[in-house]
Write an enzyme that holds these catalytic residues in place. Sequence first.
Site, PDB file in Angstrom:
ATOM      1  N   HIS A  34      -9.050 -34.435   7.350  1.00 23.55           N
ATOM      2  CA  HIS A  34      -9.703 -33.521   6.400  1.00 23.55           C
ATOM      3  C   HIS A  34      -8.729 -32.517   5.787  1.00 23.55           C
ATOM      4  CE1 HIS A  34     -13.915 -34.411   8.272  1.00 23.55           C
ATOM      5  NE2 HIS A  34     -13.493 -35.357   7.477  1.00 23.55           N
ATOM      6  N   GLY A  42     -15.488 -32.755  20.926  1.00 21.07           N
ATOM      7  CA  GLY A  42     -15.916 -31.566  20.185  1.00 21.07           C
ATOM      8  C   GLY A  42     -16.268 -31.820  18.737  1.00 21.07           C
ATOM      9  N   GLN A  53     -10.355 -33.910  12.669  1.00 19.12           N
ATOM     10  CA  GLN A  53     -11.089 -33.431  11.486  1.00 19.12           C
ATOM     11  C   GLN A  53     -10.745 -31.971  11.221  1.00 19.12           C
ATOM     12  OE1 GLN A  53     -15.453 -34.906  11.740  1.00 19.12           O
ATOM     13  NE2 GLN A  53     -14.617 -35.035  13.802  1.00 19.12           N
ATOM     14  N   ASN A  54     -10.000 -31.381  12.155  1.00 18.32           N
ATOM     15  CA  ASN A  54      -9.716 -29.954  12.031  1.00 18.32           C
ATOM     16  C   ASN A  54      -8.592 -29.710  11.026  1.00 18.32           C
ATOM     17  OD1 ASN A  54     -11.600 -29.731  13.987  1.00 18.32           O
ATOM     18  ND2 ASN A  54     -10.147 -29.418  15.663  1.00 18.32           N
ATOM     19  N   ASN A  71     -18.383 -33.289  24.825  1.00 18.86           N
ATOM     20  CA  ASN A  71     -19.043 -32.290  23.974  1.00 18.86           C
ATOM     21  C   ASN A  71     -19.870 -31.365  24.859  1.00 18.86           C
ATOM     22  OD1 ASN A  71     -20.908 -31.054  21.938  1.00 18.86           O
ATOM     23  ND2 ASN A  71     -19.885 -32.504  20.589  1.00 18.86           N
ATOM     24  N   LEU A  72     -20.061 -30.145  24.423  1.00 23.48           N
ATOM     25  CA  LEU A  72     -20.940 -29.225  25.152  1.00 23.48           C
ATOM     26  C   LEU A  72     -22.359 -29.771  25.225  1.00 23.48           C
ATOM     27  CD1 LEU A  72     -20.164 -25.617  23.816  1.00 23.48           C
ATOM     28  CD2 LEU A  72     -19.579 -26.567  26.061  1.00 23.48           C
ATOM     29  N   ASP A  73     -22.783 -30.444  24.140  1.00 25.76           N
ATOM     30  CA  ASP A  73     -24.175 -30.885  24.012  1.00 25.76           C
ATOM     31  C   ASP A  73     -24.244 -32.349  23.609  1.00 25.76           C
ATOM     32  OD1 ASP A  73     -25.309 -28.271  24.343  1.00 25.76           O
ATOM     33  OD2 ASP A  73     -24.566 -27.809  22.328  1.00 25.76           O
ATOM     34  N   ASP A  87      -6.958 -26.821  11.147  1.00 21.49           N
ATOM     35  CA  ASP A  87      -5.984 -25.924  11.797  1.00 21.49           C
ATOM     36  C   ASP A  87      -4.770 -26.752  12.221  1.00 21.49           C
ATOM     37  OD1 ASP A  87      -6.198 -26.951  14.572  1.00 21.49           O
ATOM     38  OD2 ASP A  87      -8.207 -26.064  14.586  1.00 21.49           O
ATOM     39  N   SER A 116     -19.576 -32.965  16.093  1.00 19.34           N
ATOM     40  CA  SER A 116     -21.037 -33.086  16.077  1.00 19.34           C
ATOM     41  C   SER A 116     -21.501 -34.465  15.633  1.00 19.34           C
ATOM     42  CB  SER A 116     -21.640 -32.011  15.169  1.00 19.34           C
ATOM     43  OG  SER A 116     -21.182 -32.192  13.847  1.00 19.34           O
TER      44      SER A 116
HETATM   45  P1  OAD Z   1     -19.158 -29.120  14.031  1.00 25.48           P
HETATM   46  O1  OAD Z   1     -19.127 -27.639  13.934  1.00 25.48           O
HETATM   47  O2  OAD Z   1     -20.126 -29.865  13.226  1.00 25.48           O
HETATM   48  O3  OAD Z   1     -19.413 -29.534  15.556  1.00 25.48           O
HETATM   49  C1  OAD Z   1     -18.695 -28.961  16.610  1.00 25.48           C
HETATM   50  C2  OAD Z   1     -19.108 -29.679  17.888  1.00 25.48           C
HETATM   51  O4  OAD Z   1     -18.307 -29.177  18.935  1.00 25.48           O
HETATM   52  C3  OAD Z   1     -20.556 -29.467  18.274  1.00 25.48           C
HETATM   53  O5  OAD Z   1     -21.126 -30.732  18.580  1.00 25.48           O
HETATM   54  C4  OAD Z   1     -20.480 -28.587  19.527  1.00 25.48           C
HETATM   55  O6  OAD Z   1     -21.487 -28.911  20.494  1.00 25.48           O
HETATM   56  C5  OAD Z   1     -19.121 -28.943  20.074  1.00 25.48           C
HETATM   57  N1  OAD Z   1     -18.445 -27.875  20.825  1.00 25.48           N
HETATM   58  C6  OAD Z   1     -18.404 -26.548  20.533  1.00 25.48           C
HETATM   59  N2  OAD Z   1     -17.642 -25.890  21.407  1.00 25.48           N
HETATM   60  C7  OAD Z   1     -17.165 -26.812  22.287  1.00 25.48           C
HETATM   61  C8  OAD Z   1     -16.311 -26.745  23.429  1.00 25.48           C
HETATM   62  N3  OAD Z   1     -15.765 -25.612  23.836  1.00 25.48           N
HETATM   63  N4  OAD Z   1     -16.060 -27.896  24.101  1.00 25.48           N
HETATM   64  C9  OAD Z   1     -16.616 -29.077  23.700  1.00 25.48           C
HETATM   65  N5  OAD Z   1     -17.411 -29.196  22.617  1.00 25.48           N
HETATM   66  C10 OAD Z   1     -17.693 -28.082  21.915  1.00 25.48           C
HETATM   67  O7  OAD Z   1     -17.644 -29.627  13.778  1.00 25.48           O
HETATM   68  P2  OAD Z   1     -17.099 -31.053  13.339  1.00 25.48           P
HETATM   69  O8  OAD Z   1     -17.858 -32.154  13.975  1.00 25.48           O
HETATM   70  O9  OAD Z   1     -15.632 -31.004  13.546  1.00 25.48           O
HETATM   71  O10 OAD Z   1     -15.214 -31.000   7.255  1.00 25.48           O
HETATM   72  O11 OAD Z   1     -17.385 -31.024  11.801  1.00 25.48           O
HETATM   73  C11 OAD Z   1     -16.987 -32.101  11.013  1.00 25.48           C
HETATM   74  C12 OAD Z   1     -16.599 -31.644   9.642  1.00 25.48           C
HETATM   75  O12 OAD Z   1     -17.647 -30.883   9.043  1.00 25.48           O
HETATM   76  C13 OAD Z   1     -15.438 -30.690   9.593  1.00 25.48           C
HETATM   77  O13 OAD Z   1     -14.168 -31.324   9.685  1.00 25.48           O
HETATM   78  C14 OAD Z   1     -15.589 -30.051   8.260  1.00 25.48           C
HETATM   79  C15 OAD Z   1     -17.065 -29.793   8.279  1.00 25.48           C
HETATM   80  O14 OAD Z   1     -17.670 -29.744   7.086  1.00 25.48           O
HETATM   81  C16 OAD Z   1     -14.612 -30.592   6.125  1.00 25.48           C
HETATM   82  O15 OAD Z   1     -14.335 -29.426   5.910  1.00 25.48           O
HETATM   83  C17 OAD Z   1     -14.320 -31.704   5.178  1.00 25.48           C
END
Ligand code: OAD
Length: 230
Positions: free
Chosen positions: A107, A175, A89-90, A200-202, A92, A177
Amino acid sequence: MNVLILTGAGISAESGIPTFRGPDGLWEGHRVEEVATPEAFARNPELVQKFYNLRRRNLLSPQIRPNAAHDSLAAFEQAHQGDFLLVTQNVDDLHKRAGSKKVIAMHGELLKARDMDTEEIFDWRDDLTSESVHPKIPGRLGRLRPHIVWFGEMPMGMEQIEAAAIKADVFIAIGTSGRVYPAAGIVELTPANCRRIEINLDETPASPRFNESHRGAATELVPQILQSLR
Ligand code: OAD
């Protein structure tokens, strides 16, 4: 063994790219949903372009590099005998920089621009503005947007993703949510006997749909779990 991986912002957090919904998940007082929509772009293109210009600049700064989680996925893919697909979904390019080959950026990609009318896609590393010029048509201004899937738009590669999900023996979500669909629903497309692993962290809203939830940092857990699958 058919392996399907889904990554989210958490895998790039330890490379220095902020996640969306963590404590750094706000941008100058805007919720990401407010800048990441076609309506926002129509209303205030400068604001939306600025949001992505800042993120593109950050991605291109020298301190941003793939981490051990990205690296271990690329190494796993290279050694793996069965089917493998990495869906991210990233936006980057860290999976590609780490050497992953079969990647679907569902995405979109920050380092690409798209002509809004012709749908042509170009590599793009500079700021995008209302003055940006089509790379092949010098007089054509202001029709370029980031090659990003905004809320309300269809993610890329869904057919290929669904085909990989229904035959997955192992599915690992790293990683993410589990709040943004259709990505959050991929786990439900996997067969009943698929081993579903969450890293996931949480805990997340999607955690109950997994057989195993591993809590901790992606850079530690991803290499360990991939090693255990080899
Ligand atoms: P989120 O920011 O919603 O979630 C990030 C997740 O990563 C959280 O559940 C954190 O607990 C976890 N996390 C953070 N640091 C971590 C680490 N070091 N190791 C393991 N887990 C870790 O990001 P996404 O789920 O990717 O879409 O968000 C989904 C989409 O929402 C994105 O692609 C973007 C956004 O809107 C678009 O831009 C279309």
